[in-house]
Design a protein around this motif. Structure first.
Motif, PDB file in Angstrom:
ATOM      1  N   SER A  35       6.748   6.930   3.420  1.00  0.00           N
ATOM      2  CA  SER A  35       5.941   6.799   4.638  1.00  0.00           C
ATOM      3  C   SER A  35       4.830   5.772   4.452  1.00  0.00           C
ATOM      4  O   SER A  35       4.577   4.935   5.332  1.00  0.00           O
ATOM      5  CB  SER A  35       5.341   8.157   5.017  1.00  0.00           C
ATOM      6  OG  SER A  35       6.346   9.098   5.309  1.00  0.00           O
ATOM      7  N   ILE A  36       4.150   5.827   3.305  1.00  0.00           N
ATOM      8  CA  ILE A  36       3.055   4.895   3.048  1.00  0.00           C
ATOM      9  C   ILE A  36       3.574   3.461   2.969  1.00  0.00           C
ATOM     10  O   ILE A  36       2.967   2.527   3.515  1.00  0.00           O
ATOM     11  CB  ILE A  36       2.324   5.278   1.745  1.00  0.00           C
ATOM     12  CG1 ILE A  36       1.571   6.594   1.945  1.00  0.00           C
ATOM     13  CG2 ILE A  36       1.359   4.176   1.319  1.00  0.00           C
ATOM     14  CD1 ILE A  36       0.986   7.172   0.663  1.00  0.00           C
ATOM     15  N   ILE A  37       4.720   3.261   2.315  1.00  0.00           N
ATOM     16  CA  ILE A  37       5.289   1.918   2.188  1.00  0.00           C
ATOM     17  C   ILE A  37       5.700   1.372   3.551  1.00  0.00           C
ATOM     18  O   ILE A  37       5.373   0.233   3.916  1.00  0.00           O
ATOM     19  CB  ILE A  37       6.494   1.925   1.229  1.00  0.00           C
ATOM     20  CG1 ILE A  37       6.022   2.174  -0.209  1.00  0.00           C
ATOM     21  CG2 ILE A  37       7.267   0.606   1.306  1.00  0.00           C
ATOM     22  CD1 ILE A  37       7.147   2.350  -1.198  1.00  0.00           C
ATOM     23  N   CYS A  38       6.430   2.181   4.324  1.00  0.00           N
ATOM     24  CA  CYS A  38       6.941   1.700   5.613  1.00  0.00           C
ATOM     25  C   CYS A  38       5.822   1.489   6.631  1.00  0.00           C
ATOM     26  O   CYS A  38       5.754   0.438   7.287  1.00  0.00           O
ATOM     27  CB  CYS A  38       7.977   2.671   6.154  1.00  0.00           C
ATOM     28  SG  CYS A  38       9.498   2.720   5.193  1.00  0.00           S
ATOM     29  N   TYR A  39       4.937   2.468   6.774  1.00  0.00           N
ATOM     30  CA  TYR A  39       3.842   2.307   7.726  1.00  0.00           C
ATOM     31  C   TYR A  39       2.838   1.269   7.232  1.00  0.00           C
ATOM     32  O   TYR A  39       2.237   0.545   8.033  1.00  0.00           O
ATOM     33  CB  TYR A  39       3.150   3.641   7.979  1.00  0.00           C
ATOM     34  CG  TYR A  39       3.977   4.597   8.805  1.00  0.00           C
ATOM     35  CD1 TYR A  39       4.871   4.124   9.758  1.00  0.00           C
ATOM     36  CD2 TYR A  39       3.871   5.977   8.645  1.00  0.00           C
ATOM     37  CE1 TYR A  39       5.629   4.995  10.525  1.00  0.00           C
ATOM     38  CE2 TYR A  39       4.621   6.852   9.413  1.00  0.00           C
ATOM     39  CZ  TYR A  39       5.502   6.355  10.351  1.00  0.00           C
ATOM     40  OH  TYR A  39       6.249   7.219  11.108  1.00  0.00           O
ATOM     41  N   GLY A  40       2.684   1.188   5.910  1.00  0.00           N
ATOM     42  CA  GLY A  40       1.838   0.138   5.361  1.00  0.00           C
ATOM     43  C   GLY A  40       2.399  -1.238   5.658  1.00  0.00           C
ATOM     44  O   GLY A  40       1.648  -2.201   5.860  1.00  0.00           O
ATOM     45  N   GLY A  41       3.741  -1.352   5.690  1.00  0.00           N
ATOM     46  CA  GLY A  41       4.363  -2.614   6.066  1.00  0.00           C
ATOM     47  C   GLY A  41       4.013  -3.016   7.483  1.00  0.00           C
ATOM     48  O   GLY A  41       3.770  -4.193   7.773  1.00  0.00           O
ATOM     49  N   GLY A  42       3.979  -2.029   8.374  1.00  0.00           N
ATOM     50  CA  GLY A  42       3.586  -2.314   9.756  1.00  0.00           C
ATOM     51  C   GLY A  42       2.143  -2.776   9.860  1.00  0.00           C
ATOM     52  O   GLY A  42       1.814  -3.665  10.649  1.00  0.00           O
TER      53      GLY A  42
ATOM     54  N   ALA B 286      -4.291   6.252  10.675  1.00  0.00           N
ATOM     55  CA  ALA B 286      -4.520   7.697  10.598  1.00  0.00           C
ATOM     56  C   ALA B 286      -3.432   8.370   9.773  1.00  0.00           C
ATOM     57  O   ALA B 286      -3.711   9.238   8.931  1.00  0.00           O
ATOM     58  CB  ALA B 286      -4.569   8.301  12.007  1.00  0.00           C
ATOM     59  N   TYR B 287      -2.188   7.954   9.988  1.00  0.00           N
ATOM     60  CA  TYR B 287      -1.081   8.590   9.266  1.00  0.00           C
ATOM     61  C   TYR B 287      -1.091   8.207   7.794  1.00  0.00           C
ATOM     62  O   TYR B 287      -0.912   9.069   6.918  1.00  0.00           O
ATOM     63  CB  TYR B 287       0.252   8.194   9.894  1.00  0.00           C
ATOM     64  CG  TYR B 287       1.400   9.033   9.361  1.00  0.00           C
ATOM     65  CD1 TYR B 287       1.749  10.227   9.978  1.00  0.00           C
ATOM     66  CD2 TYR B 287       2.108   8.647   8.236  1.00  0.00           C
ATOM     67  CE1 TYR B 287       2.771  11.013   9.485  1.00  0.00           C
ATOM     68  CE2 TYR B 287       3.136   9.429   7.734  1.00  0.00           C
ATOM     69  CZ  TYR B 287       3.465  10.604   8.358  1.00  0.00           C
ATOM     70  OH  TYR B 287       4.477  11.378   7.847  1.00  0.00           O
ATOM     71  N   VAL B 288      -1.274   6.927   7.501  1.00  0.00           N
ATOM     72  CA  VAL B 288      -1.287   6.489   6.099  1.00  0.00           C
ATOM     73  C   VAL B 288      -2.418   7.170   5.335  1.00  0.00           C
ATOM     74  O   VAL B 288      -2.214   7.663   4.211  1.00  0.00           O
ATOM     75  CB  VAL B 288      -1.422   4.952   6.015  1.00  0.00           C
ATOM     76  CG1 VAL B 288      -1.751   4.521   4.581  1.00  0.00           C
ATOM     77  CG2 VAL B 288      -0.131   4.293   6.464  1.00  0.00           C
ATOM     78  N   MET B 289      -3.597   7.241   5.922  1.00  0.00           N
ATOM     79  CA  MET B 289      -4.725   7.878   5.245  1.00  0.00           C
ATOM     80  C   MET B 289      -4.514   9.383   5.104  1.00  0.00           C
ATOM     81  O   MET B 289      -4.957   9.988   4.120  1.00  0.00           O
ATOM     82  CB  MET B 289      -6.030   7.584   5.984  1.00  0.00           C
ATOM     83  CG  MET B 289      -6.471   6.131   5.864  1.00  0.00           C
ATOM     84  SD  MET B 289      -6.579   5.610   4.124  1.00  0.00           S
ATOM     85  CE  MET B 289      -6.859   3.850   4.329  1.00  0.00           C
ATOM     86  N   ARG B 290      -3.826   9.969   6.055  1.00  0.00           N
ATOM     87  CA  ARG B 290      -3.491  11.391   5.925  1.00  0.00           C
ATOM     88  C   ARG B 290      -2.584  11.621   4.712  1.00  0.00           C
ATOM     89  O   ARG B 290      -2.784  12.557   3.935  1.00  0.00           O
ATOM     90  CB  ARG B 290      -2.798  11.866   7.212  1.00  0.00           C
ATOM     91  CG  ARG B 290      -2.171  13.248   7.130  1.00  0.00           C
ATOM     92  CD  ARG B 290      -3.195  14.336   6.914  1.00  0.00           C
ATOM     93  NE  ARG B 290      -2.546  15.545   6.422  1.00  0.00           N
ATOM     94  CZ  ARG B 290      -3.171  16.531   5.803  1.00  0.00           C
ATOM     95  NH1 ARG B 290      -4.472  16.467   5.598  1.00  0.00           N
ATOM     96  NH2 ARG B 290      -2.527  17.589   5.390  1.00  0.00           N
ATOM     97  N   GLN B 291      -1.602  10.753   4.529  1.00  0.00           N
ATOM     98  CA  GLN B 291      -0.703  10.876   3.386  1.00  0.00           C
ATOM     99  C   GLN B 291      -1.444  10.640   2.076  1.00  0.00           C
ATOM    100  O   GLN B 291      -1.210  11.341   1.079  1.00  0.00           O
ATOM    101  CB  GLN B 291       0.451   9.873   3.518  1.00  0.00           C
ATOM    102  CG  GLN B 291       1.294  10.019   4.770  1.00  0.00           C
ATOM    103  CD  GLN B 291       1.871  11.403   4.937  1.00  0.00           C
ATOM    104  OE1 GLN B 291       2.649  11.873   4.110  1.00  0.00           O
ATOM    105  NE2 GLN B 291       1.505  12.073   6.008  1.00  0.00           N
ATOM    106  N   VAL B 292      -2.337   9.656   2.047  1.00  0.00           N
ATOM    107  CA  VAL B 292      -3.085   9.345   0.832  1.00  0.00           C
ATOM    108  C   VAL B 292      -3.996  10.499   0.440  1.00  0.00           C
ATOM    109  O   VAL B 292      -4.021  10.935  -0.716  1.00  0.00           O
ATOM    110  CB  VAL B 292      -3.912   8.050   1.032  1.00  0.00           C
ATOM    111  CG1 VAL B 292      -4.894   7.848  -0.126  1.00  0.00           C
ATOM    112  CG2 VAL B 292      -2.985   6.844   1.152  1.00  0.00           C
TER     113      VAL B 292
END
Length: 284
Positions: free
Chosen positions: A150-157, A118-124
């Motif tokens: 944010s996208i890199i770090c949460y995308g890593g998770g 949800a957070y990554v897609m919100r940023q995108v």
């Protein structure tokens, strides 16, 4: 172990759920259709829908057309229904997976997966509004750095299924965004009543708890886990994760401290403790 995200076997995950979607797969094991029909596709559609509603509602709610920027207004309105959901998932996982270290570093949950996507897609989805909105150039650069990090770090998770407690704990800071959105919406509608004042006070208090206190404690707990339980922490993660994640948290803390100064000045003016300058009066 110097690569960004090592290709390791998926960790074991506790969950009461029993479905085809659980336990989750690592990103490199998922097909395009699994992404499209899973959490990624769902949250992308939800964010696009909320942004579309924002573009539809923005002209109807804005009272001062001369000051209007439809991209910023749409992004604001579109974020209002998303951040309470994001915060719910972040707080839920942080609460249920706070102990011991092995759980913090190596386990996930449906709430964590929902939060991350949800957070990554919100940023995108909101990224274009950063450039097309009415932010100053310096703020556009700052928010671009924020979105990319944010996208890199949460995308890593998402890619590794590791360290989701730390992602969600950081994500709890978005509680402040709920009240910030209210403040910006009231300002756009030129509402200065009691709810605006009350919301401003809650925003100021939440900033202290969910940013100025949260981020230093995050860093302290992160460091203590590495020191006291290296077999469950350093041995199972990459150098990238152990350095970039805390570095991003430090960046968020510094940005929050800078924003808190401006926030405090605005609250003092709203409460009448500090009289606004003539320039501020004209702008308001």
């Amino acid at each position: 172990r110097f690569c960004c995200f090592a290709r390791t076997p998926a960790p074991q995950h506790r969950s009461d759920n029993s479905s085809k979607m659980w336990p989750p797969k690592q990103l490199h094991d998922m097909t395009f259709m699994e992404l499209l029909c899973g959490e990624a596709g769902f949250w992308f559609c939800m964010n696009v829908l909320s942004m579309g509603v924002g573009y539809w509602l923005a002209p109807k709610l804005r009272l001062t057309d001369a000051k209007s920027n439809r991209h910023s207004d749409a992004d604001l309105i579109g974020s209002i229904p998303m951040f309470p959901l994001i915060c719910y998932f972040a707080i839920k996982h942080t609460y249920t997976h706070s102990d011991p270290a092995q759980v913090r570093w190596n386990e996930t949950s449906p709430a964590a997966i929902s939060f991350l996507w949800a957070y990554v897609m919100r940023q995108v989805v909101s990224f274009p509004a950063v450039f097309m909105g009415d932010l100053k150039f310096a703020d556009k650069i700052l928010m671009t750095v924020h979105h990319v990090a944010s996208i890199i770090c949460y995308g890593g998770g998402i890619a590794t299924l590791r360290m989701h407690y730390w992602a969600c704990f950081d994500g709890c800071c978005e509680v402040t965004t709920i009240f910030l959105n209210n403040l910006l919406l009231f300002r756009a509608m030129e509402y200065k009543g009691v709810f605006n004042t009350l919301n401003g006070i809650i925003l100021w208090l939440s900033f202290i708890v969910f940013r100025l206190v949260l981020f230093p404690y995050w860093l302290y707990q992160f460091r203590m886990d590495l020191k006291t339980d290296p077999s469950e922490t350093a041995a199972r993660t990459t150098l990238f994760e152990r350095t970039v994640y805390p570095a991003t948290t430090i960046m968020l803390f510094l940005m929050s401290a800078m924003w808190f100064v401006s926030l405090t000045k605005g609250m003092l003016k709203a409460l009448g403790i500090v009289k606004p300058k003539s320039k501020d009066k004209k702008e308001s």
